[in-house]
Design an enzyme around this catalytic site. Structure first.
Site, PDB file in Angstrom:
ATOM      1  N   ASP A  16       0.851  -1.186   0.000  1.00 17.74           N
ATOM      2  CA  ASP A  16       0.000   0.000   0.000  1.00 17.74           C
ATOM      3  C   ASP A  16       0.891   1.242   0.000  1.00 17.74           C
ATOM      4  O   ASP A  16       1.906   1.283   0.711  1.00 17.74           O
ATOM      5  CB  ASP A  16      -0.902  -0.015   1.237  1.00 17.74           C
ATOM      6  CG  ASP A  16      -2.029   0.989   1.153  1.00 17.74           C
ATOM      7  OD1 ASP A  16      -1.744   2.211   1.107  1.00 17.74           O
ATOM      8  OD2 ASP A  16      -3.191   0.574   1.135  1.00 17.74           O
ATOM      9  N   ILE A  17       0.526   2.247  -0.787  1.00 16.97           N
ATOM     10  CA  ILE A  17       1.351   3.466  -0.847  1.00 16.97           C
ATOM     11  C   ILE A  17       1.126   4.369   0.365  1.00 16.97           C
ATOM     12  O   ILE A  17       1.879   5.320   0.569  1.00 16.97           O
ATOM     13  CB  ILE A  17       1.116   4.262  -2.155  1.00 16.97           C
ATOM     14  CG1 ILE A  17      -0.329   4.731  -2.268  1.00 16.97           C
ATOM     15  CG2 ILE A  17       1.545   3.444  -3.354  1.00 16.97           C
ATOM     16  CD1 ILE A  17      -0.568   5.718  -3.391  1.00 16.97           C
ATOM     17  N   ASN A  75     -12.931  -3.433   2.865  1.00 18.09           N
ATOM     18  CA  ASN A  75     -13.842  -2.296   3.000  1.00 18.09           C
ATOM     19  C   ASN A  75     -14.807  -2.361   1.824  1.00 18.09           C
ATOM     20  O   ASN A  75     -14.373  -2.484   0.681  1.00 18.09           O
ATOM     21  CB  ASN A  75     -13.075  -0.975   2.969  1.00 18.09           C
ATOM     22  CG  ASN A  75     -12.100  -0.847   4.126  1.00 18.09           C
ATOM     23  OD1 ASN A  75     -12.341  -1.345   5.211  1.00 18.09           O
ATOM     24  ND2 ASN A  75     -10.983  -0.189   3.875  1.00 18.09           N
ATOM     25  N   GLY A  84     -14.981   3.233   3.976  1.00 16.62           N
ATOM     26  CA  GLY A  84     -13.607   3.610   3.671  1.00 16.62           C
ATOM     27  C   GLY A  84     -13.078   3.087   2.351  1.00 16.62           C
ATOM     28  O   GLY A  84     -11.901   3.267   2.061  1.00 16.62           O
ATOM     29  N   GLN A  85     -13.921   2.432   1.539  1.00 13.28           N
ATOM     30  CA  GLN A  85     -13.440   1.967   0.241  1.00 13.28           C
ATOM     31  C   GLN A  85     -13.252   3.170  -0.666  1.00 13.28           C
ATOM     32  O   GLN A  85     -14.179   3.948  -0.881  1.00 13.28           O
ATOM     33  CB  GLN A  85     -14.417   0.969  -0.384  1.00 13.28           C
ATOM     34  CG  GLN A  85     -13.887   0.360  -1.663  1.00 13.28           C
ATOM     35  CD  GLN A  85     -14.822  -0.689  -2.273  1.00 13.28           C
ATOM     36  OE1 GLN A  85     -15.940  -0.894  -1.812  1.00 13.28           O
ATOM     37  NE2 GLN A  85     -14.341  -1.334  -3.322  1.00 13.28           N
ATOM     38  N   HIS A 120     -10.634  -5.591  -2.940  1.00 13.43           N
ATOM     39  CA  HIS A 120      -9.277  -5.777  -2.437  1.00 13.43           C
ATOM     40  C   HIS A 120      -9.288  -6.030  -0.942  1.00 13.43           C
ATOM     41  O   HIS A 120     -10.140  -5.536  -0.221  1.00 13.43           O
ATOM     42  CB  HIS A 120      -8.381  -4.573  -2.763  1.00 13.43           C
ATOM     43  CG  HIS A 120      -8.866  -3.263  -2.238  1.00 13.43           C
ATOM     44  ND1 HIS A 120      -9.917  -2.567  -2.803  1.00 13.43           N
ATOM     45  CD2 HIS A 120      -8.432  -2.510  -1.201  1.00 13.43           C
ATOM     46  CE1 HIS A 120     -10.101  -1.433  -2.138  1.00 13.43           C
ATOM     47  NE2 HIS A 120      -9.214  -1.378  -1.162  1.00 13.43           N
ATOM     48  N   HIS A 135      -7.011  -5.768   2.528  1.00 16.89           N
ATOM     49  CA  HIS A 135      -5.868  -5.142   3.184  1.00 16.89           C
ATOM     50  C   HIS A 135      -5.302  -6.167   4.154  1.00 16.89           C
ATOM     51  O   HIS A 135      -6.022  -6.651   5.038  1.00 16.89           O
ATOM     52  CB  HIS A 135      -6.299  -3.919   4.000  1.00 16.89           C
ATOM     53  CG  HIS A 135      -6.830  -2.796   3.199  1.00 16.89           C
ATOM     54  ND1 HIS A 135      -6.075  -1.690   2.893  1.00 16.89           N
ATOM     55  CD2 HIS A 135      -8.057  -2.588   2.657  1.00 16.89           C
ATOM     56  CE1 HIS A 135      -6.816  -0.843   2.186  1.00 16.89           C
ATOM     57  NE2 HIS A 135      -8.020  -1.369   2.039  1.00 16.89           N
TER      58      HIS A 135
END
Length: 119
Positions: A35-36, A92, A98-99, A105, A107
């Site tokens: 994750d960035i 999410n 919070g998506q 995907h 997390h």
């Protein structure tokens, strides 16, 4: 349409190699990358290569791929040495949860204490 790449989807572009990402694992059906904006020392996103807007759509339309996402999240956790200390896998679903990228995907979070309840 579910399963088909979307031209305006960031994660579809990562799958296609059009947007760079730090890949951790890749299979025929799944890609995992860092994750960035990490929320834990280990924060990896595990996504299906095919486009599904959220976890519910993925489970309904491609349950085997949903299982692949979870299996690969577990494999990444083992590679990152999280299986002894614990980790969290979060999906999410919807903007209110919070998506922010509407491509299913998971997390994978670990490497620090994860309190309950989250959020």
């Amino acid at each position: 349409m579910a399963g088909e790449a979307q031209a305006d989807c960031l994660f579809c572009k990562i799958v296609a190699g059009e947007v760079p990402a730090t890949l951790v694992r890749e299979t025929e059906t799944v890609v995992a990358f860092r994750d960035i904006n990490p929320q834990a020392p280990t924060h990896v996103l595990v996504i299906p290569k095919a486009h599904y807007p959220d976890a519910a759509a993925l489970a309904a339309k491609a349950p085997q791929v949903a299982a692949d996402v979870l299996r690969e999240a577990g494999e990444v956790a083992a590679e990152e040495k999280l299986d002894g200390t614990g980790y969290r896998i979060v999906f999410n679903t919807g903007a209110g949860a919070g998506q922010t990228v509407f491509h299913a995907h998971a997390h994978l979070l670990g490497g620090r204490g994860l309190e309950w309840p989250p959020g």
